[in-house]
Design a protein around this motif. Structure first.
Motif, PDB file in Angstrom:
ATOM      1  N   GLY A  39     -27.192  56.255 101.063  1.00 47.73           N
ATOM      2  CA  GLY A  39     -26.669  57.591 100.862  1.00 47.73           C
ATOM      3  C   GLY A  39     -27.541  58.530 100.055  1.00 47.73           C
ATOM      4  N   ASN A  40     -28.826  58.225  99.901  1.00 46.47           N
ATOM      5  CA  ASN A  40     -29.728  59.100  99.143  1.00 46.47           C
ATOM      6  C   ASN A  40     -30.431  60.072 100.073  1.00 46.47           C
ATOM      7  OD1 ASN A  40     -29.155  57.812  96.712  1.00 46.47           O
ATOM      8  ND2 ASN A  40     -30.615  56.206  97.166  1.00 46.47           N
ATOM      9  N   CYS A  41     -29.665  60.945 100.692  1.00 46.96           N
ATOM     10  CA  CYS A  41     -30.218  61.866 101.681  1.00 46.96           C
ATOM     11  C   CYS A  41     -30.047  63.312 101.244  1.00 46.96           C
ATOM     12  CB  CYS A  41     -29.530  61.668 103.021  1.00 46.96           C
ATOM     13  SG  CYS A  41     -29.683  60.009 103.680  1.00 46.96           S
ATOM     14  N   VAL A  42     -31.048  64.098 101.535  1.00 49.68           N
ATOM     15  CA  VAL A  42     -30.974  65.531 101.277  1.00 49.68           C
ATOM     16  C   VAL A  42     -31.285  66.284 102.562  1.00 49.68           C
ATOM     17  CG1 VAL A  42     -31.554  65.380  98.830  1.00 49.68           C
ATOM     18  CG2 VAL A  42     -33.377  65.650 100.509  1.00 49.68           C
ATOM     19  N   GLU A  43     -30.802  67.520 102.624  1.00 46.47           N
ATOM     20  CA  GLU A  43     -31.046  68.389 103.772  1.00 46.47           C
ATOM     21  C   GLU A  43     -31.599  69.712 103.272  1.00 46.47           C
ATOM     22  OE1 GLU A  43     -27.561  67.234 106.873  1.00 46.47           O
ATOM     23  OE2 GLU A  43     -26.962  68.435 105.151  1.00 46.47           O
ATOM     24  N   VAL A  44     -32.420  70.326 104.096  1.00 47.06           N
ATOM     25  CA  VAL A  44     -32.973  71.643 103.802  1.00 47.06           C
ATOM     26  C   VAL A  44     -32.417  72.622 104.825  1.00 47.06           C
ATOM     27  CG1 VAL A  44     -35.063  73.025 103.602  1.00 47.06           C
ATOM     28  CG2 VAL A  44     -35.079  70.645 102.868  1.00 47.06           C
ATOM     29  N   GLY A  45     -31.913  73.749 104.323  1.00 41.00           N
ATOM     30  CA  GLY A  45     -31.404  74.814 105.190  1.00 41.00           C
ATOM     31  C   GLY A  45     -32.348  76.004 105.131  1.00 41.00           C
ATOM     32  N   PHE A  46     -32.355  76.784 106.197  1.00 37.87           N
ATOM     33  CA  PHE A  46     -33.302  77.882 106.316  1.00 37.87           C
ATOM     34  C   PHE A  46     -32.587  79.221 106.499  1.00 37.87           C
ATOM     35  CE2 PHE A  46     -35.147  73.965 107.696  1.00 37.87           C
ATOM     36  CZ  PHE A  46     -36.419  73.979 107.169  1.00 37.87           C
ATOM     37  N   ALA A  66     -19.987  69.748 100.543  1.00 30.46           N
ATOM     38  CA  ALA A  66     -19.045  70.694  99.940  1.00 30.46           C
ATOM     39  C   ALA A  66     -19.402  71.037  98.499  1.00 30.46           C
ATOM     40  CB  ALA A  66     -17.630  70.133 100.003  1.00 30.46           C
ATOM     41  N   ALA A  67     -20.285  70.269  97.877  1.00 29.23           N
ATOM     42  CA  ALA A  67     -20.671  70.507  96.484  1.00 29.23           C
ATOM     43  C   ALA A  67     -21.563  71.740  96.333  1.00 29.23           C
ATOM     44  CB  ALA A  67     -21.382  69.289  95.917  1.00 29.23           C
ATOM     45  N   GLY A  68     -22.040  72.272  97.438  1.00 30.25           N
ATOM     46  CA  GLY A  68     -22.899  73.448  97.377  1.00 30.25           C
ATOM     47  C   GLY A  68     -24.361  73.083  97.563  1.00 30.25           C
ATOM     48  N   TYR A  69     -25.227  74.032  97.228  1.00 28.33           N
ATOM     49  CA  TYR A  69     -26.656  73.824  97.440  1.00 28.33           C
ATOM     50  C   TYR A  69     -27.478  74.638  96.460  1.00 28.33           C
ATOM     51  CZ  TYR A  69     -25.462  77.888 100.349  1.00 28.33           C
ATOM     52  OH  TYR A  69     -24.960  79.080 100.807  1.00 28.33           O
ATOM     53  N   PHE A  70     -28.710  74.210  96.290  1.00 30.51           N
ATOM     54  CA  PHE A  70     -29.697  74.865  95.432  1.00 30.51           C
ATOM     55  C   PHE A  70     -30.517  75.800  96.323  1.00 30.51           C
ATOM     56  CE2 PHE A  70     -34.134  74.923  94.068  1.00 30.51           C
ATOM     57  CZ  PHE A  70     -34.004  75.417  92.789  1.00 30.51           C
ATOM     58  N   VAL A  71     -30.762  77.028  95.869  1.00 31.69           N
ATOM     59  CA  VAL A  71     -31.501  78.010  96.661  1.00 31.69           C
ATOM     60  C   VAL A  71     -32.808  78.380  95.975  1.00 31.69           C
ATOM     61  CG1 VAL A  71     -31.438  80.343  97.631  1.00 31.69           C
ATOM     62  CG2 VAL A  71     -29.365  78.971  97.595  1.00 31.69           C
ATOM     63  N   LEU A 117     -31.288  73.490  99.462  1.00 31.13           N
ATOM     64  CA  LEU A 117     -31.321  72.039  99.418  1.00 31.13           C
ATOM     65  C   LEU A 117     -29.922  71.546  99.060  1.00 31.13           C
ATOM     66  CD1 LEU A 117     -33.391  69.627  99.470  1.00 31.13           C
ATOM     67  CD2 LEU A 117     -33.416  69.826  96.987  1.00 31.13           C
ATOM     68  N   ARG A 118     -29.424  70.563  99.821  1.00 26.74           N
ATOM     69  CA  ARG A 118     -28.091  70.030  99.537  1.00 26.74           C
ATOM     70  C   ARG A 118     -28.068  68.516  99.737  1.00 26.74           C
ATOM     71  NH1 ARG A 118     -24.688  72.295 104.765  1.00 26.74           N
ATOM     72  NH2 ARG A 118     -25.648  70.940 106.319  1.00 26.74           N
ATOM     73  N   ASP A 119     -27.062  67.893  99.160  1.00 23.90           N
ATOM     74  CA  ASP A 119     -26.825  66.461  99.282  1.00 23.90           C
ATOM     75  C   ASP A 119     -26.080  66.227 100.594  1.00 23.90           C
ATOM     76  OD1 ASP A 119     -25.929  63.826  99.085  1.00 23.90           O
ATOM     77  OD2 ASP A 119     -25.343  64.020  96.986  1.00 23.90           O
ATOM     78  N   THR A 120     -26.640  65.406 101.460  1.00 23.80           N
ATOM     79  CA  THR A 120     -26.038  65.160 102.768  1.00 23.80           C
ATOM     80  C   THR A 120     -24.636  64.588 102.663  1.00 23.80           C
ATOM     81  OG1 THR A 120     -28.217  64.785 103.724  1.00 23.80           O
ATOM     82  CG2 THR A 120     -26.354  63.951 104.966  1.00 23.80           C
ATOM     83  N   LYS A 121     -24.409  63.686 101.716  1.00 19.56           N
ATOM     84  CA  LYS A 121     -23.106  63.022 101.624  1.00 19.56           C
ATOM     85  C   LYS A 121     -22.052  63.871 100.912  1.00 19.56           C
ATOM     86  CE  LYS A 121     -24.169  60.241  97.521  1.00 19.56           C
ATOM     87  NZ  LYS A 121     -25.394  60.915  97.176  1.00 19.56           N
ATOM     88  N   ASP A 122     -22.454  64.976 100.284  1.00 17.67           N
ATOM     89  CA  ASP A 122     -21.500  65.834  99.577  1.00 17.67           C
ATOM     90  C   ASP A 122     -21.828  67.302  99.836  1.00 17.67           C
ATOM     91  OD1 ASP A 122     -19.453  66.706  97.990  1.00 17.67           O
ATOM     92  OD2 ASP A 122     -20.360  66.078  96.105  1.00 17.67           O
TER      93      ASP A 122
END
Length: 63
Positions: A17-24, A38-43, A31-36
């Motif tokens: 579960g140590n996955c991150v995603e990048v949004g554009f 709903a916690a939001g993201y860093f911009v 950057l957000r945590d794949t498994k959570d």
């Protein structure tokens, strides 16, 4: 700001579960945590993101 085309990091493992995603978005990355998601993201601005990625690639944050 709406982020689209979220991509899972190629460095994220398939287990544990140590996955991150990048949004554009235009001029920004998130950057957000794949498994959570709903916690939001860093911009970061595109320039900040590029600087960060280049620092990782050159080993600046290696322990």
């Amino acid at each position: 700001m709406k982020f689209a085309n979220w991509k899972k990091s190629s460095r994220s493992g398939t287990s544990g579960g140590n996955c991150v995603e990048v949004g554009f978005a235009e001029g920004a990355r998130a950057l957000r945590d794949t498994k959570d998601r709903a916690a939001g993201y860093f911009v970061a601005t595109s320039k900040q993101w590029t600087t960060f990625v280049n620092a990782i690639k050159t080993g600046r944050y290696d322990i």
